[in-house]
Design an enzyme around this catalytic site. Structure first.
Site, PDB file in Angstrom:
ATOM      1  N   PHE A   1      -1.129  16.822   3.680  1.00 33.10           N
ATOM      2  CA  PHE A   1      -1.811  16.089   2.227  1.00 33.10           C
ATOM      3  C   PHE A   1      -0.662  16.062   1.266  1.00 33.10           C
ATOM      4  O   PHE A   1       0.194  16.947   1.003  1.00 33.10           O
ATOM      5  CB  PHE A   1      -2.840  16.944   1.838  1.00 33.10           C
ATOM      6  CG  PHE A   1      -3.229  16.268   0.677  1.00 33.10           C
ATOM      7  CD1 PHE A   1      -3.906  15.150   0.769  1.00 33.10           C
ATOM      8  CD2 PHE A   1      -3.640  16.889  -0.621  1.00 33.10           C
ATOM      9  CE1 PHE A   1      -4.675  14.254  -0.299  1.00 33.10           C
ATOM     10  CE2 PHE A   1      -4.296  16.097  -1.688  1.00 33.10           C
ATOM     11  CZ  PHE A   1      -4.543  14.867  -1.579  1.00 33.10           C
ATOM     12  N   ARG A  52      -0.314  11.937  -9.569  1.00 37.74           N
ATOM     13  CA  ARG A  52       0.492  10.521  -9.286  1.00 37.74           C
ATOM     14  C   ARG A  52       1.812  10.445 -10.003  1.00 37.74           C
ATOM     15  O   ARG A  52       2.786   9.795  -9.606  1.00 37.74           O
ATOM     16  CB  ARG A  52      -0.450   9.494  -9.969  1.00 37.74           C
ATOM     17  CG  ARG A  52      -1.850   9.305  -9.487  1.00 37.74           C
ATOM     18  CD  ARG A  52      -2.261   7.937  -9.635  1.00 37.74           C
ATOM     19  NE  ARG A  52      -3.911   8.067  -9.380  1.00 37.74           N
ATOM     20  CZ  ARG A  52      -4.248   7.505  -8.036  1.00 37.74           C
ATOM     21  NH1 ARG A  52      -3.386   7.133  -7.378  1.00 37.74           N
ATOM     22  NH2 ARG A  52      -5.478   7.318  -7.790  1.00 37.74           N
ATOM     23  N   ASP A  57      -2.767   5.992   6.619  1.00 38.94           N
ATOM     24  CA  ASP A  57      -3.428   7.149   6.974  1.00 38.94           C
ATOM     25  C   ASP A  57      -4.162   6.646   8.443  1.00 38.94           C
ATOM     26  O   ASP A  57      -3.718   6.490   9.424  1.00 38.94           O
ATOM     27  CB  ASP A  57      -4.485   7.747   6.084  1.00 38.94           C
ATOM     28  CG  ASP A  57      -4.475   9.294   6.388  1.00 38.94           C
ATOM     29  OD1 ASP A  57      -4.788   9.369   7.358  1.00 38.94           O
ATOM     30  OD2 ASP A  57      -4.797   9.963   5.203  1.00 38.94           O
ATOM     31  N   GLU A 108       0.694  -1.088  -0.190  1.00 45.14           N
ATOM     32  CA  GLU A 108      -0.151  -0.065  -0.059  1.00 45.14           C
ATOM     33  C   GLU A 108       0.908   1.359  -0.009  1.00 45.14           C
ATOM     34  O   GLU A 108       1.818   1.162   0.373  1.00 45.14           O
ATOM     35  CB  GLU A 108      -1.083  -0.203   1.125  1.00 45.14           C
ATOM     36  CG  GLU A 108      -1.746   1.191   1.335  1.00 45.14           C
ATOM     37  CD  GLU A 108      -3.044   1.184   0.058  1.00 45.14           C
ATOM     38  OE1 GLU A 108      -2.283   1.453  -0.851  1.00 45.14           O
ATOM     39  OE2 GLU A 108      -4.196   1.260   0.664  1.00 45.14           O
ATOM     40  N   ASP A 109       0.447   2.179  -0.498  1.00 47.11           N
ATOM     41  CA  ASP A 109       1.287   3.584  -0.603  1.00 47.11           C
ATOM     42  C   ASP A 109       1.346   4.523   0.702  1.00 47.11           C
ATOM     43  O   ASP A 109       2.262   4.593   1.087  1.00 47.11           O
ATOM     44  CB  ASP A 109       0.511   4.544  -1.805  1.00 47.11           C
ATOM     45  CG  ASP A 109      -0.812   4.806  -1.665  1.00 47.11           C
ATOM     46  OD1 ASP A 109      -1.613   4.233  -0.849  1.00 47.11           O
ATOM     47  OD2 ASP A 109      -1.349   5.436  -2.363  1.00 47.11           O
TER      48      ASP A 109
END
Length: 188
Positions: free
Chosen positions: A153, A166, A104, A100-101
């Site tokens: 963010f 991206r 959070d 997973e990137d």
């Protein structure tokens, strides 16, 4: 509200070095074993591609992808996870690496781990590039972790805002900007 790219948080060289380190750890963990790396689309695409390319040459890895949605066009997770694309691979009895990137709130990753455990893999490990510990709402076990970052963010290297950015090779902080209100023409 709209966003603009503000500054580089993690440059491409630092990212590449960290992914190389993670690949070494993953390769050592799975040495002599076949495993399936499952990337979560679309955010993890660049990270996963680099991670598996940096694995030791004797690694026996297959890849698959899932696509989930929990953000929509927002910058914060809704906590409601929708499977958009499921696996093509049966993972029962197999060693799995979930890639997973970003971690959070933990809601999406926790959901995915539970979903995959329900499919009876032999083992399930998790690798994330970015961790935002200040946003955590549920505890999530992560076996391989890249960077801890502040609650900002971020975009680039697979991470996006509304589908854009991206493609940036570095990870940038994006800041909110006020967009001018559209003027309406008076009716005649």
């Amino acid at each position: 509200m709209d966003y603009e790219v503000e500054r580089v948080l993690i440059d491409r060289r630092t990212i590449s070095q960290k992914v190389l380190e993670l690949a070494s750890e993953v390769g050592e963990c799975y040495s002599g074993k076949e495993f399936v790396a499952i990337g979560i689309l679309k955010g993890a695409i660049f990270f996963m591609a680099d991670l598996v390319r940096f694995l030791p040459p004797d690694s026996r890895v297959k890849i698959d992808f899932m696509a989930v949605s929990s953000y929509g066009a927002s910058t914060k997770s809704s906590g409601i996870v929708k499977i958009v694309k499921d696996l093509d691979t049966d993972i029962k009895g197999r060693d799995i690496l979930l890639v997973e990137d970003i971690l959070d709130t933990g809601l999406t990753l926790s959901y995915l781990q539970e979903l995959l455990r329900g499919r009876a893999p032999r083992s399930l490990r998790t690798c994330v590039l970015l961790d935002k510990p200040d946003r955590r709402r549920v505890n999530v076990n992560v076996d391989f972790k890249g960077f801890s970052i502040p609650d900002e963010f971020v975009v680039g290297y697979g991470l996006d805002y509304s589908g854009f950015w991206r493609n940036l090779p570095d990870i940038h902080v994006a800041k909110a900007i006020e967009t001018p209100a559209k003027k309406t023409q008076p009716k005649e």
